[in-house]
Design an enzyme around this catalytic site. Structure first.
Site, PDB file in Angstrom:
ATOM      1  N   SER A 234       1.303  -1.454  -0.123  1.00 59.08           N
ATOM      2  CA  SER A 234       0.110   0.067   0.164  1.00 59.08           C
ATOM      3  C   SER A 234       0.959   1.377  -0.266  1.00 59.08           C
ATOM      4  O   SER A 234       1.666   0.970   0.339  1.00 59.08           O
ATOM      5  CB  SER A 234      -0.913   0.016   1.515  1.00 59.08           C
ATOM      6  OG  SER A 234      -2.014  -0.787   0.713  1.00 59.08           O
ATOM      7  N   CYS A 389      -4.738   8.836  26.642  1.00 68.50           N
ATOM      8  CA  CYS A 389      -3.188   8.510  28.045  1.00 68.50           C
ATOM      9  C   CYS A 389      -2.079   8.146  26.948  1.00 68.50           C
ATOM     10  O   CYS A 389      -1.972   6.959  27.420  1.00 68.50           O
ATOM     11  CB  CYS A 389      -3.624   8.038  28.953  1.00 68.50           C
ATOM     12  SG  CYS A 389      -5.726   8.935  29.935  1.00 68.50           S
TER      13      CYS A 389
END
Ligand code: LLP
Length: 461
Positions: A234, A389
């Protein structure tokens, strides 16, 4: 509210390709969908003001330019005709987009029961669906075969036996292609290259497994072997990889005809056509790709003295990637001192790696623009980060933004259509954003935002 950034301060290390823009408000048209434009600093797509749009749907949100999607789909269809174009649904799929694909005359590539379900729900003729995957279960295969899927791309010896057993048991024939690896080192990120030898996909041509797979497929009376399939990877710009792959696949194609007496009517050269995420990328237009591929196939077939198989390709990113952008709201702006007396501006937005994992996963580059207003502040180099986080929760590693960027500003990131929403997660129990399709001044939410109830629905308490 606003943070004070010294205009022109050079914050942190900047990659050489990233030049300070002459006008930080301007869009780079190559990165945006066709109808995207700035009007007095406000981003407009599909004839609609993006700030007004997100005032209704909230942020983060994916905005999908329907006109752009359809035009790219048509460009591939027309450029490659008479070859078939299978839109790779893994890049992004929902019922409405599956319908667009169908309406524009493309076929559809799915790679899971979930994607197949969307395709069938959209009313796609199963004949026009190709089914991929390196580890399809017997249940998935059975469903696909019974549904009458046009082609199953087999990827392992076990799968060949599974398909054979299902056809024998149900009396339903299956059409298959054999996924082969051509031994090409595609110049792309290791995780998205798929034709070198040392990875999980396909049967090696060089190692002989591909020939053996074909032999085993032909031993099953219920299986109709349509051809070989190669997908080299890709985000590829260089057609040389396709050329080498086509040569090797066609040589095997000819060998199968000569030695096993089976002339396969088709061949698929996969997807992987690159798009522009930043000014570094220079993708080829579909017409150029098509002309190059047609020439390679014709030349090789002439050399081998065989008839040209009917060609198909599977672009995903090149159709949906540039058609969609993500719109965020800035929450905080922070200056972080780096070594050498420089600092980096961290702009935190209300999404992040849960709606775009590509930066963290592939070290992908993106760009961004202020979407809600024009600014005459000098550009500063910034990093756009999410709210998760995790320190690696980066959306855009490097971009120039106006020095007066502040909480409440809208930021839009172009070219997030492929593998953005489709790889989105609920990390930190984030709610995945909606996809809003825009066209000719009309906005339609085609995938709604998740709710806390959606999250709690699978948590049995
Ligand atoms: N055909 C096959 C067999 C594939 O495996 C793929 C992508 C495609 C077609 C479509 O490739 P495209 O034209 O979209 O490049 N998540 C990664 C990309 C993984 C691609 C997986 N297979 C990324 O975000 O870059």
């Amino acid at each position: 509210m606003s943070s004070h950034l010294s205009p022109g301060s050079f914050t942190g290390t900047s990659p050489v390709w990233l030049k300070e823009p002459e006008d930080v408000n301007a869009l780079m048209p190559e990165l945006w969908s066709r109808t995207a434009e700035k009007r007095d600093g406000e981003l407009h797509i599909g004839g609609l003001s993006v700030p007004e749009l997100v005032a209704n749907v909230n942020t983060p949100a994916y905005v999908l330019d329907e006109t752009d999607f359809r035009e790219r789909a048509r460009a591939f269809r027309d450029a490659f005709a008479p070859a078939d174009v299978y839109y790779a649904g893994k890049a992004f799929l929902c019922t409405e987009v599956a319908r667009w694909v169908d309406q524009e005359g493309l076929c559809l590539d799915v790679c899971s029961d979930g994607e197949l379900s969307v395709a069938l729900r959209a009313g796609i003729d199963p004949e026009r669906i190709g089914y991929h995957g390196n580890n399809k279960t017997a249940m998935e295969l059975r469903r696909a075969i019974v549904a009458g899927v046009g082609r199953i791309i087999v990827d392992s010896f076990e799968e060949i036996e599974r398909v054979g057993a299902i056809t024998a048991e149900t009396g339903t024939p299956a059409r298959v292609m054999v996924r082969v690896t051509a031994g090409v080192e595609a110049h792309t990120h290791e995780f998205i290259a798929t034709a070198h030898e040392d990875q999980k996909f396909g049967f090696s041509i060089a190692g002989g497994a591909a020939f053996e797979a074909v032999r085993r497929v032909l031993a099953h009376p219920g299986i109709d072997l349509r051809g070989l399939h190669s997908h080299i990877g890709s985000q590829i710009f260089d057609t040389a990889g396709f050329e080498v792959a086509a040569r090797r696949v066609l040589a095997l194609h000819a060998k199968i005809a000569a030695e096993l007496g089976h002339v396969m009517p088709e061949m698929d050269l996969g997807g992987g056509f690159g798009i522009a995420y930043t000014s570094q990328d220079d993708p080829r237009p579909a017409a150029e790709l098509a002309a190059g591929m047609r020439e390679i196939v014709a030349h090789e077939c002439r050399g081998l003295g065989i008839e040209e198989p009917h060609l198909s390709i599977e672009p995903g990113r090149a159709i949906v990637g540039p058609a969609m952008c993500t719109v965020y709201t800035v929450g905080t702006v922070k200056q972080v001192a780096l070594d050498g007396g420089v600092s980096r501006t961290y702009v935190s937005v209300d999404g992040g790696m849960s709606d775009n994992i590509r930066t963290a996963l592939y070290d992908a580059d993106y760009s961004a623009t202020l979407a809600g207003r024009a600014s005459d502040a000098a550009p500063v180099l910034a990093r756009i980060v999410g709210k998760h986080c995790e320190a690696g929760d980066i959306v855009v590693k490097h971009e120039f933004v106006p020095g007066d960027i502040r909480p409440g500003d809208l930021v839009a990131v172009p070219a997030t259509g492929a593998y953005g929403r489709s790889m989105a997660s609920n990390y930190n129990h984030a709610l995945r954003p909606p996809v809003v399709a825009v066209r000719d001044g009309v906005a339609r939410t085609i995938v709604r935002r998740e709710t806390v109830d959606d999250l709690l629905a699978t948590d049995l308490g």
